[in-house]
Each structure stands twice: as structure tokens, then as C-alpha cells.
Design a protein around this motif. Structure first.
Motif, PDB file in Angstrom:
ATOM      1  N   ALA A 254       0.834  -1.206   0.000  1.00 14.49           N
ATOM      2  CA  ALA A 254       0.000   0.000   0.000  1.00 14.49           C
ATOM      3  C   ALA A 254       0.867   1.253   0.000  1.00 14.49           C
ATOM      4  O   ALA A 254       0.572   2.236  -0.700  1.00 14.49           O
ATOM      5  CB  ALA A 254      -0.929  -0.011   1.212  1.00 14.49           C
ATOM      6  N   HIS A 255       1.928   1.223   0.766  1.00 16.94           N
ATOM      7  CA  HIS A 255       2.857   2.348   0.831  1.00 16.94           C
ATOM      8  C   HIS A 255       3.482   2.610  -0.550  1.00 16.94           C
ATOM      9  O   HIS A 255       3.576   3.752  -1.001  1.00 16.94           O
ATOM     10  CB  HIS A 255       3.938   2.033   1.865  1.00 16.94           C
ATOM     11  N   GLY A 256       3.856   1.530  -1.229  1.00 17.18           N
ATOM     12  CA  GLY A 256       4.434   1.668  -2.565  1.00 17.18           C
ATOM     13  C   GLY A 256       3.452   2.229  -3.566  1.00 17.18           C
ATOM     14  O   GLY A 256       3.820   3.049  -4.431  1.00 17.18           O
ATOM     15  N   ALA A 257       2.191   1.796  -3.465  1.00 21.42           N
ATOM     16  CA  ALA A 257       1.168   2.320  -4.378  1.00 21.42           C
ATOM     17  C   ALA A 257       0.981   3.815  -4.190  1.00 21.42           C
ATOM     18  O   ALA A 257       0.836   4.571  -5.166  1.00 21.42           O
ATOM     19  CB  ALA A 257      -0.151   1.585  -4.145  1.00 21.42           C
ATOM     20  N   ALA A 258       0.990   4.262  -2.929  1.00 19.44           N
ATOM     21  CA  ALA A 258       0.821   5.683  -2.643  1.00 19.44           C
ATOM     22  C   ALA A 258       2.005   6.495  -3.162  1.00 19.44           C
ATOM     23  O   ALA A 258       1.833   7.592  -3.715  1.00 19.44           O
ATOM     24  CB  ALA A 258       0.642   5.895  -1.144  1.00 19.44           C
ATOM     25  N   LEU A 259       3.206   5.964  -3.026  1.00 19.57           N
ATOM     26  CA  LEU A 259       4.394   6.667  -3.513  1.00 19.57           C
ATOM     27  C   LEU A 259       4.351   6.812  -5.034  1.00 19.57           C
ATOM     28  O   LEU A 259       4.671   7.877  -5.583  1.00 19.57           O
ATOM     29  CB  LEU A 259       5.659   5.915  -3.087  1.00 19.57           C
ATOM     30  N   ASP A 271       2.593  -6.553  12.745  1.00 16.27           N
ATOM     31  CA  ASP A 271       3.730  -7.429  13.086  1.00 16.27           C
ATOM     32  C   ASP A 271       4.992  -6.648  13.399  1.00 16.27           C
ATOM     33  O   ASP A 271       5.946  -7.212  13.923  1.00 16.27           O
ATOM     34  CB  ASP A 271       4.047  -8.466  11.997  1.00 16.27           C
ATOM     35  N   ASP A 272       5.028  -5.352  13.088  1.00 19.51           N
ATOM     36  CA  ASP A 272       6.168  -4.491  13.414  1.00 19.51           C
ATOM     37  C   ASP A 272       7.494  -5.145  13.026  1.00 19.51           C
ATOM     38  O   ASP A 272       8.373  -5.356  13.854  1.00 19.51           O
ATOM     39  CB  ASP A 272       6.169  -4.127  14.900  1.00 19.51           C
ATOM     40  N   THR A 273       7.626  -5.478  11.764  1.00 12.74           N
ATOM     41  CA  THR A 273       8.838  -6.102  11.255  1.00 12.74           C
ATOM     42  C   THR A 273       9.944  -5.061  11.095  1.00 12.74           C
ATOM     43  O   THR A 273       9.685  -3.854  11.080  1.00 12.74           O
ATOM     44  CB  THR A 273       8.575  -6.754   9.890  1.00 12.74           C
ATOM     45  N   PRO A 274      11.200  -5.508  10.943  1.00 14.23           N
ATOM     46  CA  PRO A 274      12.301  -4.568  10.704  1.00 14.23           C
ATOM     47  C   PRO A 274      12.079  -3.707   9.462  1.00 14.23           C
ATOM     48  O   PRO A 274      12.535  -2.555   9.413  1.00 14.23           O
ATOM     49  CB  PRO A 274      13.511  -5.487  10.541  1.00 14.23           C
ATOM     50  N   VAL A 275      11.390  -4.243   8.451  1.00 13.67           N
ATOM     51  CA  VAL A 275      11.122  -3.469   7.235  1.00 13.67           C
ATOM     52  C   VAL A 275      10.220  -2.280   7.559  1.00 13.67           C
ATOM     53  O   VAL A 275      10.450  -1.160   7.094  1.00 13.67           O
ATOM     54  CB  VAL A 275      10.479  -4.357   6.159  1.00 13.67           C
ATOM     55  N   ALA A 278      12.277   0.286   9.339  1.00  6.06           N
ATOM     56  CA  ALA A 278      13.226   0.966   8.458  1.00  6.06           C
ATOM     57  C   ALA A 278      12.535   2.020   7.595  1.00  6.06           C
ATOM     58  O   ALA A 278      13.114   3.071   7.304  1.00  6.06           O
ATOM     59  CB  ALA A 278      13.942  -0.054   7.571  1.00  6.06           C
ATOM     60  N   LEU A 279      11.295   1.762   7.183  1.00  3.86           N
ATOM     61  CA  LEU A 279      10.566   2.693   6.334  1.00  3.86           C
ATOM     62  C   LEU A 279       9.783   3.737   7.135  1.00  3.86           C
ATOM     63  O   LEU A 279       9.180   4.637   6.562  1.00  3.86           O
ATOM     64  CB  LEU A 279       9.600   1.928   5.426  1.00  3.86           C
ATOM     65  N   VAL A 321       3.627   3.714  16.838  1.00  4.43           N
ATOM     66  CA  VAL A 321       3.323   4.833  15.958  1.00  4.43           C
ATOM     67  C   VAL A 321       4.627   5.470  15.481  1.00  4.43           C
ATOM     68  O   VAL A 321       5.473   5.854  16.297  1.00  4.43           O
ATOM     69  CB  VAL A 321       2.443   5.877  16.671  1.00  4.43           C
ATOM     70  N   ARG A 322       4.752   5.586  14.168  1.00  4.05           N
ATOM     71  CA  ARG A 322       5.918   6.260  13.589  1.00  4.05           C
ATOM     72  C   ARG A 322       5.420   7.421  12.728  1.00  4.05           C
ATOM     73  O   ARG A 322       4.232   7.766  12.767  1.00  4.05           O
ATOM     74  CB  ARG A 322       6.751   5.280  12.767  1.00  4.05           C
TER      75      ARG A 322
END
Length: 325
Positions: A254-259, A271-275, A278-279, A321-322
Motif C-alpha cells: 500500500a505504501h508503494g502504491a501511494a508513492l 507485526d512491526d517487522t524490521p522493514v 526501516a521505512l 506509531v511512527r
């Protein structure tokens, strides 16, 4: 100079108790007064005493090991969750004097066949299972055979014979994510989830529905794959300003589609993965160390015959929250 190896007797002498009391602290701590147990543990730590595994096996008739099937590869970004769970499971098992015996199987049916072989050849004390499915043959077989086991994941139907499980409240996580987006002023909040029929996915969808109410945007279904999620979600971008996702894999899509579209979009994954970290994407974190500790404790109680019935534990997740995407 040779340092003498600590023994049960030397620990007992240092703590001012009997050998049996030391043994009880190690194997049946509920039989020992807390003050005495603390004194014995201090003596164990001071002397670096390590109980003999061989002696314990002879005494108890148990191997001190339980089995865990490694998940197959190809579980997407969110597959890292089970890697973290395995690490926490191994750590907590070691603290309780157990070893985790890993094995592989191509599917649940093959895993069930592996149980009989492992019990015959390695004498495992029990099993930990990741996830459950409707009509799960694994839990039925283990229950029928009277083998101790705990699942990390709830049964998502009437499983017949209740069994022990530990799980994370997915609905509570997506509810918190949706409430956070509503508080930020979003009027149309979409949900990007897996195809209906997945117990975990349906649970996470339910939390979004309950919180979004009249502010619910479109529900979009997609397999757990970044390119597929990116293509699928692009079609609804004009209608929403925020989305709650069933996994970080879908959130990344979804993030990629918005970009690509240059559209403003707040994304919350799961799941709060490292990816996600990082983003800078917000995500729902599962309390994996707590889940692993509960699994080991429940399995240990079953193996020791202290379980009064199938214990079931539902743990709350935590929203991380980031920055807004």
C-alpha cells in the motif's frame, strides 16, 4: 588449579538445606517456601551449578526436549515474526531446562506423520505448534495420543477437544490502529487484508470494522505479497487517506502504491517487522517474548502433570506509531 565441579550436595550445604530441597527447587518449586527457594537459587548461581541432564532423564523418564516444526520458506516479510518467536521460544525453553528440537515437514499432514517418528526415535516430551487451521489434523492426533502440546495460535472453529493455546489479540491491534487514524482526523479508512476465511486475517479485519464504523473505507483482499498488494491497492487510492493492513507485507504494498501515485496515505501494518521500522511505517507489534514464555510455561505444566485443563492465553498487542507516510 582445578576447580571442583559444583554438586547437589555442595549447593545444599551452602544453602543450609537438604539435597531433596535443592532437587525440589529445580524440579518442583511449588513445594518449597519462597524464602528457602531464593536462598537455594542464590547458592546455585554462586557455585555455577549445572544439573546433570542424564541424571534428570534417568530420574524422570523424560528427554527434556520438545519439538517445533520450522515454517516453510516464502512467508513474505511477515514470516520474520515466526523467526523471532522461535528465538524467544528457545531462550525461554533453555531457562526452564528444555531444548527445542527442530524438524521440517512440507505440510500439516506430513507434520502429523513426523510426530510418531519423532516420539519413537527421539523420545520428545511434547510439541509446540505454530498456527492452527480448520480441521487441523495435528492437534487432533496429538490430543488422541495424549501427547503434551501447545499451539501459538487459536483454533478458529469448534475444535472438538479443547486444547492449550497462546495467541495475540489481532482485533485489539487493528482496533487500536483504526482509532489512532480516526484521532488523526481521517474520514475514510480502508482495510487491506487477506482473502476471507483466514482466522487470523478475519480477526484483524473485525477490529478495523468495529472501530471504523461510518468512517470505514473499502475492504480490499489480497494475497500476502508486496507487488500484488501494490497493484491491488492502487485502484482504491483516490477514495481513501489511510489504510489498516493485516500484515507489514501488505502495508509495504500500500505504501508503494501511494508513492507511485503521489497520493498522501497513512499506513498502519501488523507485526512491526524490521522493514516497517526501516521505512518509518506504523505497525502493530506482537508480544512475542511474552507469548513464548507462556507457551513454555503451559507445556512444562502439562509435562509435569500440573495442568488442571487446557489453559488458553490471549495477549494484547501494542501499536507502534511512527511518522506519517
Amino acid at each position: 588449579m582445578t576447580t571442583r565441579r559444583a554438586t547437589l550436595s555442595s549447593v545444599a550445604q551452602a544453602a543450609g538445606v537438604s539435597r531433596q530441597t535443592v532437587s525440589n527447587v529445580l524440579n518442583a518449586p511449588d513445594r518449597v517456601q519462597p524464602e528457602t527457594a531464593a536462598r537455594v537459587r542464590a547458592a546455585i548461581e554462586a557455585q555455577h551449578y549445572v544439573p546433570s541432564v542424564a541424571a534428570r532423564q534417568l530420574r524422570t523418564g523424560r528427554s527434556g526436549s520438545f519439538g517445533y516444526r520450522l515454517a516453510p520458506e516464502g512467508n513474505g516479510i511477515s514470516g520474520a515474526v515466526l523467526d523471532r518467536f522461535l528465538h524467544a521460544l528457545t531462550e525461554h525453553a533453555q531457562q526452564q531446562g528444555y531444548r527445542v528440537s527442530l524438524f521440517t515437514a512440507r505440510d500439516d499432514t506430513a507434520e502429523t506423520l513426523a510426530y510418531a517418528d519423532l516420539l519413537r526415535t527421539t523420545d520428545l516430551d511434547g510439541f509446540v505448534l505454530s498456527g492452527t487451521a480448520p480441521g487441523d489434523p495435528r492437534t487432533r492426533w496429538l490430543a488422541d495420543q495424549g501427547v503434551p502440546f501447545v499451539t501459538f495460535g487459536r483454533p478458529w472453529e469448534d475444535a472438538g477437544t479443547p486444547h492449550a493455546w497462546v495467541d495475540v489479540d489481532g482485533a485489539a491491534g487493528t482496533r487500536a490502529a483504526t482509532e489512532h487514524l480516526l484521532a488523526a482526523g481521517h474520514e475514510r479508512i480502508a482495510f487491506l487484508g487477506w482473502p476471507a476465511g483466514s482466522g487470523v486475517g478475519d480477526d484483524r479485519r473485525r477490529g478495523w470494522r468495529e472501530a471504523a464504523g461510518d468512517h470505514a473505507g473499502p475492504e480490499v483482499e489480497c494475497v500476502d505479497d508486496v507487488p500484488a498488494a501494490r497493484a491491488t491497492f492502487a485502484a482504491v487510492l483516490p477514495d481513501v487517506t489511510a489504510v489498516v493492513c493485516a500484515s507489514d507485507t501488505l502495508a509495504l504494498g500500500a505504501h508503494g502504491a501511494a508513492l507511485r501515485a503521489g497520493a498522501p496515505l497513512d499506513v498502519v501494518g501488523f507485526d512491526d517487522t524490521p522493514v516497517a521500522a526501516a521505512l518509518g511505517l506504523s505497525s502493530v507489534a506482537q508480544p512475542l517474548p511474552d507469548a513464548a514464555a507462556a507457551v513454555v510455561r503451559i507445556l512444562h505444566d502439562q509435562i509435569d502433570g500440573r495442568s488442571a485443563g487446557p489453559e488458553q492465553v490471549l495477549l494484547p498487542p501494542r501499536l507502534v506509531v511512527r511518522r506519517r507516510s
